[in-house]
Design a protein around this motif. Structure first.
Motif, short mmCIF file in Angstrom:
data_model
loop_
_atom_site.label_atom_id
_atom_site.label_comp_id
_atom_site.label_asym_id
_atom_site.label_seq_id
_atom_site.Cartn_x
_atom_site.Cartn_y
_atom_site.Cartn_z
N UNK A 30 0.81 -0.98 0.12
CA UNK A 30 -0.14 -0.14 0.01
C UNK A 30 0.91 1.31 0.04
N UNK A 31 2.35 1.14 -0.10
CA UNK A 31 2.90 2.38 -0.26
C UNK A 31 2.87 3.07 -1.31
N UNK A 71 -7.47 4.11 -5.91
CA UNK A 71 -6.86 2.91 -4.96
C UNK A 71 -5.65 3.75 -4.17
N UNK A 72 -5.01 4.33 -4.82
CA UNK A 72 -3.51 4.90 -4.27
C UNK A 72 -4.09 5.79 -3.26
N UNK A 73 -5.06 6.88 -3.32
CA UNK A 73 -5.66 7.68 -1.99
C UNK A 73 -6.09 6.97 -0.94
N UNK A 78 -5.56 5.53 4.58
CA UNK A 78 -5.35 4.39 5.44
C UNK A 78 -4.23 4.28 6.36
N UNK A 79 -2.91 4.21 5.52
CA UNK A 79 -1.52 4.16 6.03
C UNK A 79 -1.29 5.19 7.05
N UNK A 80 -1.41 6.54 6.73
CA UNK A 80 -1.29 7.73 7.57
C UNK A 80 -2.11 8.84 7.20
N UNK A 81 -3.21 8.91 7.86
CA UNK A 81 -4.16 9.91 7.56
C UNK A 81 -3.71 11.29 8.00
#
Length: 112
Positions: A30-31, A71-73, A78-81
């Motif tokens: 997901x990065x 998808x990337x957004x 999700x990783x770092x709001x």
């Protein structure tokens, strides 16, 4: 399904690797960094390969890029709001370089 992919979502498989035995310049989720060079995806090489691959079908490239933008957004927020890229940065990164760029609009003349 590899653990780095979002459940229920297809893995981005474009651009195809060139030469065929080379590491593909596809996103590592997901990065959303490039599997081959580690830069933010789409990296310069992936952009060139995508333009070449979709040369005869620019509409499909635009649709593909817009889907990946979504998808990337989702993944990056999700990783770092708090530290996720802005919507403008995401649009520039995924879509603005694509086949349907318009030149900046000229300023309207002064009406005095």
């Amino acid at each position: 399904m590899p653990s780095h992919e979002s459940p229920g979502q297809p893995a981005p498989d474009r651009p195809r690797p060139y030469p065929p035995h080379a590491a593909p310049h596809t996103p590592l989720r997901p990065m959303w960094c490039c599997r081959a060079c580690g830069q933010q995806w789409p990296c310069p090489t992936s952009r060139l390969l995508l333009r070449s691959e979709y040369e005869d079908n620019p509409v499909s490239l635009s649709i593909y890029l817009c889907g990946l933008l979504y998808e990337a957004t989702r993944d990056l927020y999700r990783l770092n709001p708090a530290g996720a890229p802005s919507p403008t940065d995401m649009f520039t990164r995924f879509v603005a370089w694509g086949p349907y760029r318009r030149p900046p609009a000229a300023s309207p003349p002064d009406e005095r």
